[in-house]
Every structure is written in C-alpha cells, then in structure tokens.
Design an enzyme around this catalytic site. Structure first.
Site, PDB file in Angstrom:
ATOM      1  N   HIS A 191      21.173  42.373  -4.383  1.00  0.00           N
ATOM      2  CA  HIS A 191      22.062  41.243  -4.149  1.00  0.00           C
ATOM      3  C   HIS A 191      22.373  41.172  -2.659  1.00  0.00           C
ATOM      4  O   HIS A 191      22.300  42.175  -1.941  1.00  0.00           O
ATOM      5  CB  HIS A 191      23.349  41.407  -4.940  1.00  0.00           C
ATOM      6  CG  HIS A 191      23.161  41.277  -6.414  1.00  0.00           C
ATOM      7  ND1 HIS A 191      24.204  40.999  -7.263  1.00  0.00           N
ATOM      8  CD2 HIS A 191      22.057  41.387  -7.205  1.00  0.00           C
ATOM      9  CE1 HIS A 191      23.756  40.938  -8.511  1.00  0.00           C
ATOM     10  NE2 HIS A 191      22.454  41.167  -8.496  1.00  0.00           N
TER      11      HIS A 191
ATOM     12  N   GLU B 150      25.139  40.927  -1.018  1.00  0.00           N
ATOM     13  CA  GLU B 150      26.228  41.805  -0.576  1.00  0.00           C
ATOM     14  C   GLU B 150      25.742  43.244  -0.428  1.00  0.00           C
ATOM     15  O   GLU B 150      26.062  43.920   0.551  1.00  0.00           O
ATOM     16  CB  GLU B 150      27.398  41.761  -1.578  1.00  0.00           C
ATOM     17  CG  GLU B 150      28.049  40.406  -1.724  1.00  0.00           C
ATOM     18  CD  GLU B 150      27.455  39.552  -2.846  1.00  0.00           C
ATOM     19  OE1 GLU B 150      28.174  38.673  -3.342  1.00  0.00           O
ATOM     20  OE2 GLU B 150      26.286  39.764  -3.237  1.00  0.00           O
TER      21      GLU B 150
ATOM     22  N   CYS C 141      29.851  39.833  -7.767  1.00  0.00           N
ATOM     23  CA  CYS C 141      29.681  40.196  -9.175  1.00  0.00           C
ATOM     24  C   CYS C 141      30.217  41.605  -9.404  1.00  0.00           C
ATOM     25  O   CYS C 141      30.665  42.292  -8.482  1.00  0.00           O
ATOM     26  CB  CYS C 141      28.205  40.111  -9.557  1.00  0.00           C
ATOM     27  SG  CYS C 141      27.200  41.425  -8.819  1.00  0.00           S
TER      28      CYS C 141
ATOM     29  N   CYS D 136      28.436  44.282  -7.239  1.00  0.00           N
ATOM     30  CA  CYS D 136      28.778  44.193  -5.826  1.00  0.00           C
ATOM     31  C   CYS D 136      30.214  44.644  -5.573  1.00  0.00           C
ATOM     32  O   CYS D 136      30.501  45.244  -4.528  1.00  0.00           O
ATOM     33  CB  CYS D 136      28.539  42.783  -5.320  1.00  0.00           C
ATOM     34  SG  CYS D 136      26.769  42.366  -5.290  1.00  0.00           S
TER      35      CYS D 136
END
Length: 185
Positions: A77, A79, A112, A115
C-alpha cells in the site's frame, strides 16, 4: 526455488513528479502533492488510486503509491511504501526517534487496517488523510476492521489523526479510477 530476495521500486515518473513540486507548507499543500501523485498513478494505470508521503516540515522525505497489482504483493500500500522508504532514508525502524525531525504521513485516503498498524509501529506521530474510508469502500476496496476505537487507540499513543483534508479533491481521484475501470483488489 525458495524466494530469498525482495526488491521494490516506485515507478520512474514518481521522482521527477516530486522534484518538480514546490516545498509544501501546510496540510493542504502537502495533500496537493499526494493527490497529484495519486491522480498521475491512476492516469498511468499504475494500480490504484492511493498515494502517501512522509514529510519533515515542508520537505518530502519519502513517497509511496499503491504497488499491489504491479508487484503482486498485498502489502504494498502507498502508506506502507512511504514508511519503508522513510525508514530506509533515516536508517531507522523508528520514525519517532528523538534524533529525527518530527515526521508526519500524508495519505490520499484514510489508512486501512493494515496501514494503521504500520503507522503505529513506525513511530510516526501525525497522520493527515484526504478521502474517507467510505469513499474507498464505495469504490469497492475493503479497508478491513477499522473502528472508531482503532483511531482512539492510536490517539492514546500520541498519534494525531487529521481527517478530510481536501476531501472532495481526494474523492475525485477515486471517481477517476472508477471512470477508467480501475481494477479493485
């Protein structure tokens, strides 16, 4: 053969994009840089409407764009990549270490569940997000088990969470992804 090495990289266009950006003073300016990355990532069919960056004041330390699809790795992801690259930059697993400048993560969307865990363990003390998790879910993404208690947990550990910076502009990146029939994963 058993895999023993993992090499990650950002798309070639990312560094010139960031280099061309003026220093980002304030949450909105930092979010504009991140949303610019997310939009370009969508326009280049890069694999998702997400981008993030770690900042020290006005200076960009590291950025990430979602690499789940191109790298075939569910953990990549935006992040997480931005955090990993910032840790590499400082040669430290703790981005909240006393000798480091105060660092913050700016993300195109509320993080999410995965993260949020990465943010907690990274040592970051401030997170700024654009689109709400509902926008990501409306686009078909599963954000995992994130609850108001999740945010309270992070805040109780000294992590400031700022939501909804340039919310509408951030939502527009998801709209563009849907218009381009972007793959949901």
């Amino acid at each position: 053969m058993l895999p023993t090495r993992l090499t990650l990289s950002l798309p070639d266009w990312v560094a010139p994009h960031v280099s061309a950006w003026p220093e980002a003073a304030g949450d909105e300016a930092r979010m504009r840089l991140v949303l610019g990355l997310a939009k370009e990532h969508v326009e280049r069919d890069g694999g998702g409407p997400f981008a993030a960056a770690v900042f020290a004041g006005e200076r960009v330390i590291a950025v990430g764009v979602n690499r789940v699809l191109p790298e075939q790795n569910s953990l990549l992801h935006a992040e997480v990549l931005a955090i990993m690259l910032a840790e590499k930059h400082f040669a430290s697993h703790n981005l909240g270490a006393a000798l480091l400048p105060r660092l913050e993560l700016v993300s195109s969307c509320e993080p999410c569940a995965m993260c949020l865990g990465a943010i907690l363990w990274s040592g970051l003390k401030r997170v700024v997000s654009g689109a709400s998790r509902e926008v990501a879910e409306q686009a078909g993404f599963d954000e995992g088990p994130v609850f108001p208690a999740s945010h309270r947990y992070l805040e109780a550990r000294g992590i400031e969470l700022v939501h909804g910076v340039l919310r509408e502009e951030a939502r527009e990146v998801f709209d563009l992804y849907r218009l381009r029939d972007g793959r949901v994963y």
